[in-house]
Structure formats: structure tokens, C-alpha cells
Design a protein around this motif. Structure first.
Motif, PDB file in Angstrom:
ATOM      1  N   LYS A 217     -51.466  66.571 -59.587  1.00  0.00           N
ATOM      2  CA  LYS A 217     -50.714  67.702 -60.145  1.00  0.00           C
ATOM      3  C   LYS A 217     -49.572  68.147 -59.245  1.00  0.00           C
ATOM      4  N   SER A 218     -49.739  67.996 -57.951  1.00  0.00           N
ATOM      5  CA  SER A 218     -48.682  68.398 -57.007  1.00  0.00           C
ATOM      6  C   SER A 218     -48.951  67.745 -55.666  1.00  0.00           C
ATOM      7  N   LEU A 219     -47.934  67.763 -54.826  1.00  0.00           N
ATOM      8  CA  LEU A 219     -48.076  67.259 -53.465  1.00  0.00           C
ATOM      9  C   LEU A 219     -48.344  68.416 -52.505  1.00  0.00           C
ATOM     10  N   ILE A 220     -49.093  68.135 -51.462  1.00  0.00           N
ATOM     11  CA  ILE A 220     -49.287  69.097 -50.376  1.00  0.00           C
ATOM     12  C   ILE A 220     -48.199  68.824 -49.341  1.00  0.00           C
ATOM     13  N   ILE A 221     -47.309  69.778 -49.161  1.00  0.00           N
ATOM     14  CA  ILE A 221     -46.174  69.597 -48.251  1.00  0.00           C
ATOM     15  C   ILE A 221     -46.219  70.678 -47.183  1.00  0.00           C
ATOM     16  N   GLU A 222     -46.226  70.253 -45.933  1.00  0.00           N
ATOM     17  CA  GLU A 222     -46.262  71.191 -44.800  1.00  0.00           C
ATOM     18  C   GLU A 222     -45.157  70.840 -43.825  1.00  0.00           C
ATOM     19  N   ASP A 223     -44.252  71.779 -43.597  1.00  0.00           N
ATOM     20  CA  ASP A 223     -43.135  71.568 -42.676  1.00  0.00           C
ATOM     21  C   ASP A 223     -42.323  70.322 -43.044  1.00  0.00           C
ATOM     22  N   GLY A 224     -42.141  70.120 -44.343  1.00  0.00           N
ATOM     23  CA  GLY A 224     -41.338  68.996 -44.806  1.00  0.00           C
ATOM     24  C   GLY A 224     -42.041  67.654 -44.803  1.00  0.00           C
ATOM     25  N   VAL A 225     -43.322  67.660 -44.435  1.00  0.00           N
ATOM     26  CA  VAL A 225     -44.096  66.413 -44.378  1.00  0.00           C
ATOM     27  C   VAL A 225     -45.142  66.428 -45.494  1.00  0.00           C
ATOM     28  N   VAL A 226     -45.245  65.308 -46.224  1.00  0.00           N
ATOM     29  CA  VAL A 226     -46.249  65.207 -47.288  1.00  0.00           C
ATOM     30  C   VAL A 226     -47.609  64.951 -46.642  1.00  0.00           C
ATOM     31  N   LYS A 227     -48.559  65.834 -46.913  1.00  0.00           N
ATOM     32  CA  LYS A 227     -49.874  65.780 -46.278  1.00  0.00           C
ATOM     33  C   LYS A 227     -51.015  65.492 -47.244  1.00  0.00           C
ATOM     34  N   VAL A 231     -55.296  67.170 -56.864  1.00  0.00           N
ATOM     35  CA  VAL A 231     -55.746  66.284 -57.932  1.00  0.00           C
ATOM     36  C   VAL A 231     -56.660  67.037 -58.884  1.00  0.00           C
ATOM     37  N   GLN A 232     -56.442  66.836 -60.180  1.00  0.00           N
ATOM     38  CA  GLN A 232     -57.320  67.427 -61.189  1.00  0.00           C
ATOM     39  C   GLN A 232     -58.494  66.481 -61.420  1.00  0.00           C
ATOM     40  N   ARG A 233     -59.701  66.955 -61.136  1.00  0.00           N
ATOM     41  CA  ARG A 233     -60.872  66.085 -61.302  1.00  0.00           C
ATOM     42  C   ARG A 233     -62.061  66.892 -61.801  1.00  0.00           C
ATOM     43  N   ASP A 234     -62.653  66.427 -62.886  1.00  0.00           N
ATOM     44  CA  ASP A 234     -63.821  67.095 -63.474  1.00  0.00           C
ATOM     45  C   ASP A 234     -63.553  68.572 -63.726  1.00  0.00           C
ATOM     46  N   GLY A 235     -62.346  68.868 -64.196  1.00  0.00           N
ATOM     47  CA  GLY A 235     -62.008  70.231 -64.556  1.00  0.00           C
ATOM     48  C   GLY A 235     -61.662  71.140 -63.401  1.00  0.00           C
ATOM     49  N   ALA A 236     -61.598  70.597 -62.196  1.00  0.00           N
ATOM     50  CA  ALA A 236     -61.291  71.412 -61.013  1.00  0.00           C
ATOM     51  C   ALA A 236     -60.133  70.804 -60.236  1.00  0.00           C
ATOM     52  N   SER A 237     -59.423  71.649 -59.505  1.00  0.00           N
ATOM     53  CA  SER A 237     -58.346  71.178 -58.638  1.00  0.00           C
ATOM     54  C   SER A 237     -58.924  70.831 -57.268  1.00  0.00           C
ATOM     55  N   VAL A 238     -58.674  69.600 -56.837  1.00  0.00           N
ATOM     56  CA  VAL A 238     -59.192  69.125 -55.555  1.00  0.00           C
ATOM     57  C   VAL A 238     -58.009  68.853 -54.626  1.00  0.00           C
ATOM     58  N   ARG A 239     -58.039  69.432 -53.436  1.00  0.00           N
ATOM     59  CA  ARG A 239     -56.991  69.181 -52.448  1.00  0.00           C
ATOM     60  C   ARG A 239     -57.411  67.980 -51.600  1.00  0.00           C
ATOM     61  N   VAL A 240     -56.661  66.898 -51.752  1.00  0.00           N
ATOM     62  CA  VAL A 240     -56.955  65.670 -51.019  1.00  0.00           C
ATOM     63  C   VAL A 240     -55.979  65.560 -49.855  1.00  0.00           C
ATOM     64  N   ARG A 241     -56.503  65.647 -48.639  1.00  0.00           N
ATOM     65  CA  ARG A 241     -55.661  65.546 -47.444  1.00  0.00           C
ATOM     66  C   ARG A 241     -55.460  64.081 -47.075  1.00  0.00           C
ATOM     67  N   ALA A 242     -54.217  63.731 -46.784  1.00  0.00           N
ATOM     68  CA  ALA A 242     -53.888  62.367 -46.361  1.00  0.00           C
ATOM     69  C   ALA A 242     -53.388  62.419 -44.920  1.00  0.00           C
TER      70      ALA A 242
END
Length: 561
Positions: A217-227, A231-242
């Protein structure tokens, strides 16, 4: 999957997320061909070439859109990628001795040695995962069975004229029906289904998890860096850190109506277009990258890989989009616009055919054409979704997909084609076709024409008269088999901003990245070849296995000084 496998093989922890309920995307629907020059597979066939030849061909094809840095990366790492996958994974390929480039006569073009196809794969090796593999395009199957590119298609077309082909077809169909009874689907995966299945099996062996029904659904961006990504999964928003990077490979934008309106001149409302690509390919990857400062290259002369398509009504009443890849090249088939005149070499590549169709319809109105043939040709080779004898054609006549007339004039009247002009066109064509010639458009004069024609028909494998009624026609419009306009990326696959600076932590491969072909279509597999190669390059880059960029730049600066 190519990027994931490469990174995981280097010891990284990897996750693949898939928006759709089944994996495979455009690859699973494709012919499964990859265009990569200079491979070991070609050398085994006795085909040796320098990368300068391939570079010259791509420079010719891409024209003003040629990107030397990315082309050099592709040519350098493509053969390396093939070696890596064939040595370390389930991925295997077959390369025919002769499969010519689409413009083999151009500078640097070749008669063979660059296009390879995924070797058929036993779906049972995927275990329970086989049910999650997206099916092939229904319009390209027989009884739901995928036909392997090349020799298998030839056997099916010759089944009523060759005992060897009839025996082959009988065995193939028997095996398929037994698989359907036992497993609910055919287990002999071919073409793009084989490639997607082989890649997936390789990923699963490496322990890479694959989340289905999990759109980003969106990217996690911190200080200009994609982190990472949300992700939408099983009806919930999951923050996946890379920890290292996110790789976008969402199939481009075949079903992004707004981008169609922006980039497809023939589709001013976005709907004057018919794509056999997966409907879930709605440009998600491009929008995610733009949210991080990425930029889409909109300067290519062709925003997509065009293909003529006909709209067929499936048995459930839904529309299907049949891509016309090889029927146009068969002897006894011509293409005309509503004015009843031919406008191109029908045996040309699908991408070239559509461009000629657009130019021929500049007088206004709908951009379309009709493929025309006689009864003998239809029952011998088929046309579009109407398969050769002994397959029935009544359903296609009933739905209006296939038009029929007892005379050329009657056929023209039913299709809305200028009857007098079509009659003159057929008469003029027949006069030369009886001698195997086409002086007007040169059908059969190119290597690619002849490859897709009928090698057993002479003197020209692509030309025969249209003279045994009744006569038939199928209407074709503009479609695509993937998009070319994509994100600007560097030679490692890193997404760049409008100024050319790489965005830390963000990569794009496949149709999400701008095509290195410059909006042209040089040969079979010019999407999947770069997709596998740049997936491999991205995986190595993320794993830190490519040369250190800062060191390389410093050395270059020192040399220049």
C-alpha cells in the motif's frame, strides 16, 4: 523472483509479496521466451557472437532512446545470470538453433542464438503450491492445456496431416486429461507457466516465503531512504521492515487507465485498448516509486509492447483478449483496414504490425483491421481463437467473433469493409500469390516471417492465394503484452529521481523499470530476458556482490585527472 533468489542465495533474508491470489503475473501468461545474447546455450549450438554485435543491434533498435550504461550491464551480466540460474536453481532453458531476431536483417541482427524458452516443468514438483500458480491465458490453450512454443504447436497444427503428429497429440492430450482428473489441472507446465513454476520452486527451496493476496500500500521512507513497505494482509496493515532494500516488480501499468490516457495516443479515454495482460497490473509499482521521488520515463516512442488482439466471448460470457502472434504469417492470410486495402507485411512482428495499423487508420475513426482468409486456410491453420480442423468453429460464428461470407463481397458487407476495394485487393494479391510472391508488402521476405510461416508450403512459406470460399474475417484492435514506459533506473536497477540520483533502498525490475529496448521490440523475449538479468543484477547489488561504486568512481576520476 529472480531478484529474491539471487539475494537469498547470497545469504540475505528475503520476502516476496504478491498482490493477486495466485503468483506468476505476466510471466505465467507469457510465451516464456527470454532474449539474452552471448550465452553458453548459444555456444553449445555453435553460435558465437561478440557483444559488440548485440550492442549494435540494440543501438539500431532503440535509436534516440538508447541507454548505453544499462545496455552494457544487460549484455555483461545476462549470460552470467543464465549460468547462475541453470547451475543453482530449478530454472532450465531450451534454445532452438534458429529463432531469428524480429529484425534479423538489420545491423547486428541474428538468425538465432539469442532467444531461449523455459523448459517444460512437472507441476507436481511444486507440491501444494501448484494450486497457487496463475494459469495460462485461456485463449492460448487447448482444452485448458498449454501448448509448448515451437515444435509442439507444429504437431497440433499438423495432427490431421501427419501420423507422427497425430500420435504426439493423442499422447499429449491423454496425459493432460489424466492430470486434470487426478490433480484438477494439467501438470505439464510449458512456456511462461514453466518459467514461473521453476522460479517459484527455486524460491521455495531457499525457504523464501511468498505472501499471496498481499498488496503493498505504501513505502516506509525515513530520511529519504526506503526502509520497507506497508502491506495489506489478512485484512490488516503490516509494516515490513527491509534492512537493505525494496525491489518493485509489479508488472507495469497495462490496466492503469489514467496512465493509458496519458501515454497511449490511441486511447484518449483510456479504454480504447484491449490487453491480455493480468488485470491486476495497475501501475502500483510506479506509484509507489513516485511517492519516494522516483520518475517515470515517458519519452519512449512506444509506451508498450503492442500486439493485435481480437475480443472473444468466453463460455462463461466474459470477454477474452486473443493476441495474434503467429496466425498472421501463415500462407493465405492477409490484413486489411475498413477501406479494404492491405497496409503491411502481415508476417511482421506483432509490435510492428500494430504501428503500421495505426498509421493506416489516420483517416479517423476506430483503429482496427481485419484478418482475412479462405476456408482452406482457416481449417488448415486456424485464425485467432478459431482452431484448425477438427476443432469446431460454430461458437465463434454464432457470437460474431468469426465472420463468414460465401463471397468476398458478402464477407466485406458483414464486416463493414469496402466491398469493391476488398475484392480488388484479393484479386491483385491472388495473381502474385499463386507464384509465391508479394511484391506489394514482401510477406515472406524476412527471416522472422518465414519462421512463423509454414515450412512445408512452397515456394513461399507465408503466401498462398485466397480463393476457396467461404471466406472468413476476424477484427483486430490494439492491445499490449506489457508496458515499456517505466521507472528510470540505473545500471544496477536502483530507482532514480528526475535528476538521475539513485534513491537509497529502492530498486525496480521487470516491467516496472523502463525498457532498455527504447520502445521497440527486437526479438522474442525482450521483456523476460532483461527481467531475469536485472533481477539477478539487483539481487547481487543489494547483497553487495557488485563492484564497490565509490571505489569505481574514485578510480575513474583519478584516471581522468
Amino acid at each position: 523472483m529472480a531478484a529474491a533468489i539471487t539475494a537469498a542465495s547470497a545469504g540475505l533474508k528475503v520476502l516476496i509479496i504478491e498482490k493477486e491470489p495466485r503468483f506468476g503475473g505476466s510471466t505465467a501468461r507469457s510465451g516464456g521466451w527470454l532474449w539474452i545474447p552471448g550465452t553458453a546455450l548459444a555456444r553449445v549450438q555453435g553460435i558465437h557472437e561478440t557483444l559488440d554485435e548485440a550492442r549494435a543491434y540494440l543501438r539500431h533498435e532503440a535509436g534516440d532512446s538508447y541507454n548505453g550504461e544499462r545496455v552494457d550491464a544487460f549484455l555483461a551480466h545476462g549470460p552470467e545470470a543464465v549460468d547462475f540460474f541453470t547451475a543453482n536453481t530449478e530454472v532450465q532453458f531450451d534454445m532452438p538453433l534458429v529463432f531469428p531476431d524480429y529484425h534479423a536483417e538489420a545491423a547486428g541482427g541474428k538468425q538465432g542464438g539469442r532467444s531461449m524458452v523455459a523448459r517444460p516443468y512437472d507441476g507436481r514438483k511444486l507440491g501444494a503450491h501448484v494450486k497457487d500458480l496463475a494459469p495460462a491465458l485461456p485463449e492460448l490453450t487447448v482444452f485448458g492445456m498449454m501448448l509448448g512454443s515451437g515444435k509442439e504447436i507444429v504437431h497440433f497444427m499438423r495432427a490431421t496431416r501427419s501420423l507422427a503428429s497425430a500420435w504426439y497429440v493423442a499422447k499429449r492430450l491423454s496425459r493432460h486429461f489424466l492430470d486434470v482428473l487426478k490433480h484438477g489441472r494439467g501438470m505439464t507446465l510449458t512456456n511462461g507457466n514453466a518459467l514461473a513454476g521453476r522460479l517459484a520452486a527455486s524460491a521455495f527451496k531457499l525457504g523464501i516465503p511468498l505472501w499471496l493476496n498481499a498488496p503493498a500500500k505504501s513505502l516506509i521512507i525515513e530520511d529519504g531512504v526506503v526502509k520497507g513497505a506497508v502491506v495489506q494482509r489478512d485484512g490488516a496493515s503490516v509494516r515490513v521492515r527491509a534492512a537493505r532494500a525494496v525491489v518493485l516488480a509489479a508488472g507495469g501499468f497495462p490496466y492503469d487507465i489514467e496512465r493509458r490516457k496519458q501515454l497511449y495516443a490511441h486511447a484518449p479515454t483510456g479504454v480504447e485498448h484491449y490487453s491480455p495482460s493480468p488485470s491486476g497490473n495497475t501501475g502500483d509499482g510506479l506509484r509507489l516509486a513516485e511517492s519516494a521521488g522516483g520518475s517515470v520515463n515517458t519519452s519512449l516512442p512506444n509506451a508498450a509492447a503492442w500486439v493485435p488482439v481480437s475480443v472473444v466471448t468466453r463460455k462463461d460470457g466474459s470477454p477474452g483478449y486473443m493476441p495474434h502472434f503467429i496466425d498472421r504469417a501463415k500462407p493465405g492470410v492477409i490484413a486489411v483496414t475498413r477501406n479494404g486495402r492491405r497496409f503491411t507485411n502481415e508476417g511482421a512482428s506483432y509490435h510492428d504490425f500494430v504501428q503500421d495499423m495505426v498509421r493506416a487508420c489516420q483517416d479517423g475513426g476506430e483503429i482496427c483491421a481485419w484478418l482475412v482468409c479462405d476456408h482452406k486456410t482457416l481449417r488448415k491453420y486456424g485464425l485467432g481463437s478459431a482452431a484448425p480442423f477438427p476443432m469446431p468453429i460454430k461458437r465463434y460464428l454464432r457470437t460474431g467473433y468469426l465472420l463468414r461470407g460465401s463471397s468476398v463481397a458478402e464477407l466485406a458487407q458483414r464486416a463493414g469493409i469496402d466491398a469493391g476495394s476488398l475484392r480488388q485487393t484479393v484479386e491483385a494479391f491472388n495473381a502474385e500469390a499463386r507464384l509465391g510472391r508479394d511484391p506489394l508488402h514482401g510477406k515472406g521476405s524476412k527471416a522472422y516471417n518465414r519462421y512463423q510461416g509454414d515450412a512445408l508450403h512452397g515456394p513461399n512459406p507465408c503466401v498462398a492465394p485466397i480463393e476457396q470460399g467461404p471466406y472468413y474475417a476476424i477484427k483486430v484492435m490494439i492491445g499490449d503484452i506489457g508496458t515499456f514506459a517505466g521507472l528510470k533506473v540505473d545500471a544496477e536497477g536502483r530507482v532514480t529521481d528526475a535528476g538521475g540520483a539513485a534513491i537509497d533502498g529502492l530498486y525496480a525490475v521487470g516491467n516496472d523499470a523502463c525498457s532498455i529496448m527504447g520502445g521497440n521490440y527486437p526479438g522474442a523475449g525482450i521483456t523476460l530476458g532483461p527481467a531475469l538479468t536485472f533481477g539477478y543484477i539487483a539481487g547481487r547489488s543489494i547483497a553487495g556482490q557488485l563492484a564497490n561504486r565509490k571505489t569505481a568512481r574514485a578510480a575513474q576520476a583519478e584516471a581522468q585527472a
